[in-house]
Design an enzyme around this catalytic site. Sequence first.
Site, PDB file in Angstrom:
ATOM      1  N   SER A  17     -25.249  61.778  71.530  1.00 35.30           N
ATOM      2  CA  SER A  17     -25.027  63.220  71.368  1.00 35.30           C
ATOM      3  C   SER A  17     -25.965  64.077  72.223  1.00 35.30           C
ATOM      4  O   SER A  17     -25.517  65.064  72.814  1.00 35.30           O
ATOM      5  CB  SER A  17     -25.135  63.610  69.891  1.00 35.30           C
ATOM      6  OG  SER A  17     -24.052  63.044  69.196  1.00 35.30           O
ATOM      7  N   LYS A  66     -23.771  62.456  56.282  1.00 36.64           N
ATOM      8  CA  LYS A  66     -22.673  63.427  56.352  1.00 36.64           C
ATOM      9  C   LYS A  66     -22.275  63.981  54.974  1.00 36.64           C
ATOM     10  O   LYS A  66     -21.844  65.124  54.868  1.00 36.64           O
ATOM     11  CB  LYS A  66     -21.444  62.795  57.013  1.00 36.64           C
ATOM     12  CG  LYS A  66     -21.635  62.546  58.503  1.00 36.64           C
ATOM     13  CD  LYS A  66     -20.355  62.019  59.130  1.00 36.64           C
ATOM     14  CE  LYS A  66     -20.584  61.692  60.598  1.00 36.64           C
ATOM     15  NZ  LYS A  66     -19.373  61.236  61.266  1.00 36.64           N
ATOM     16  N   GLY A 126      -8.238  51.519  57.124  1.00 33.28           N
ATOM     17  CA  GLY A 126      -9.538  51.844  56.548  1.00 33.28           C
ATOM     18  C   GLY A 126      -9.415  53.038  55.617  1.00 33.28           C
ATOM     19  O   GLY A 126      -8.551  53.911  55.803  1.00 33.28           O
ATOM     20  N   GLY A 129     -15.433  56.582  54.731  1.00 33.95           N
ATOM     21  CA  GLY A 129     -15.778  57.920  55.203  1.00 33.95           C
ATOM     22  C   GLY A 129     -15.139  58.246  56.545  1.00 33.95           C
ATOM     23  O   GLY A 129     -14.695  59.375  56.768  1.00 33.95           O
ATOM     24  N   ALA A 130     -15.077  57.275  57.445  1.00 32.61           N
ATOM     25  CA  ALA A 130     -14.541  57.537  58.781  1.00 32.61           C
ATOM     26  C   ALA A 130     -13.054  57.895  58.704  1.00 32.61           C
ATOM     27  O   ALA A 130     -12.592  58.822  59.370  1.00 32.61           O
ATOM     28  CB  ALA A 130     -14.748  56.317  59.680  1.00 32.61           C
TER      29      ALA A 130
HETATM   30  P1  ATR Z   1     -17.321  54.349  57.211  1.00 36.75           P
HETATM   31  O1  ATR Z   1     -18.119  55.575  56.925  1.00 36.75           O
HETATM   32  O2  ATR Z   1     -17.606  53.720  58.550  1.00 36.75           O
HETATM   33  O3  ATR Z   1     -15.872  54.555  56.987  1.00 36.75           O
HETATM   34  P2  ATR Z   1     -17.415  52.934  54.719  1.00 36.75           P
HETATM   35  O4  ATR Z   1     -17.220  54.200  53.960  1.00 36.75           O
HETATM   36  O5  ATR Z   1     -18.383  51.917  54.221  1.00 36.75           O
HETATM   37  O6  ATR Z   1     -17.870  53.243  56.201  1.00 36.75           O
HETATM   38  O7  ATR Z   1     -15.972  52.237  54.912  1.00 36.75           O
HETATM   39  C1  ATR Z   1     -15.799  51.085  55.639  1.00 36.75           C
HETATM   40  C2  ATR Z   1     -14.307  50.793  55.773  1.00 36.75           C
HETATM   41  O8  ATR Z   1     -14.142  49.611  56.553  1.00 36.75           O
HETATM   42  C3  ATR Z   1     -13.613  50.524  54.450  1.00 36.75           C
HETATM   43  O9  ATR Z   1     -12.267  50.933  54.548  1.00 36.75           O
HETATM   44  C4  ATR Z   1     -13.729  49.003  54.345  1.00 36.75           C
HETATM   45  O10 ATR Z   1     -12.776  48.400  53.491  1.00 36.75           O
HETATM   46  P3  ATR Z   1     -13.030  48.357  51.884  1.00 36.75           P
HETATM   47  O11 ATR Z   1     -12.756  49.744  51.394  1.00 36.75           O
HETATM   48  O12 ATR Z   1     -12.087  47.363  51.384  1.00 36.75           O
HETATM   49  O13 ATR Z   1     -14.473  47.954  51.719  1.00 36.75           O
HETATM   50  C5  ATR Z   1     -13.453  48.621  55.768  1.00 36.75           C
HETATM   51  N1  ATR Z   1     -13.973  47.297  56.150  1.00 36.75           N
HETATM   52  C6  ATR Z   1     -15.255  46.952  56.412  1.00 36.75           C
HETATM   53  N2  ATR Z   1     -15.350  45.664  56.768  1.00 36.75           N
HETATM   54  C7  ATR Z   1     -14.077  45.165  56.749  1.00 36.75           C
HETATM   55  C8  ATR Z   1     -13.493  43.888  57.027  1.00 36.75           C
HETATM   56  N3  ATR Z   1     -14.234  42.849  57.412  1.00 36.75           N
HETATM   57  N4  ATR Z   1     -12.159  43.754  56.890  1.00 36.75           N
HETATM   58  C9  ATR Z   1     -11.400  44.802  56.509  1.00 36.75           C
HETATM   59  N5  ATR Z   1     -11.880  46.027  56.228  1.00 36.75           N
HETATM   60  C10 ATR Z   1     -13.198  46.214  56.352  1.00 36.75           C
END
Ligand code: ATR
Length: 276
Positions: A17, A66, A126, A129-130
């Site tokens: 950034s 955030k 997913g 948060g993202a």
């Molecule tokens: P972020 O802020 O990056 O979105 P987060 O809120 O922890 O981080 O969310 C991570 C996302 O990646 C979630 O949708 C998670 O799935 P779950 O809700 O089932 O936990 C997903 N995710 C992370 N690792 C994964 C994996 N190996 N396979 C599939 N989904 C994954």
Amino acid sequence: MTDLYAVIGHPIAHSKSPLIHEAFAKQTNQDMRYEPILGPLDGFEATVHDLIAKGYKGVNVTVPFKFEAFKFAKQPSKRAIFAGAANTLSFADEVRADNTDGAGLVRDIEGNLKVSIAAKSILLIGAGGAAEGVLQPLLEAKPKLLVIANRTLEKAQDMVKKVERQKSDSPTTLTGCTFADLQSQQFDIVINATSAGLTETALPIPNSLFAKNCLAYDMMYGRETPFMQQARQNGAQVADGLGMLVEQAAEAFYIWRGVRPETRTVIQQIRNLPKA
Ligand code: ATR
């Protein structure tokens, strides 16, 4: 006097950034400085108070602050309220919060990659948060279908319910599902908003997912993720999240400075940096 801005995160050393905002400021002749600040995990609010006291005009906020940034602000924008998270704070008489992530994604897809979202079928993978940060701007671009697929089904369903409480006249069919439900479906745009790429983990999604001329978009940047490899092998056009990163920064810059910087050359400049 030079106006001061910063990005607060933990970790922060990797953040692009400062380079991006420095490039924007130079390009648009804005007298400003933008620095990275490592926020203590238990001291986000104190860090912001300190910056306000020192006369800073605003900050960007990144992982993991955030949600705290959103709660801290007195005047959140509609898109920050929807996401329940903020990446841009402006310090006026009161602290204003906005979330420019989704606008950055949509601008990158439609403006830079020239793929229109309207009337298309979109898969958002997913439900963390993202994903939540980009859902509302994606819906505002009026796709025909938006499916949220997540490893944990309940979280995808919760996101759908949250939107259904708020929307009224959307042209989009919105559903939540888990990966096993994707077997016989094809999408025009597939967006990976999971953090699976961080650990080089492949997603259990079928190769048949990518329609002809599909755009596969990974919100991560910096390297080719297993998702991107799979999409490429199955004929999709592949993009990483670098354009989104620069576009969300441009939107924050616009909020602060009232000037919209040109992004194409900045995306190229960041892409050409030597790998850390
Ligand atoms: P972020 O802020 O990056 O979105 P987060 O809120 O922890 O981080 O969310 C991570 C996302 O990646 C979630 O949708 C998670 O799935 P779950 O809700 O089932 O936990 C997903 N995710 C992370 N690792 C994964 C994996 N190996 N396979 C599939 N989904 C994954």
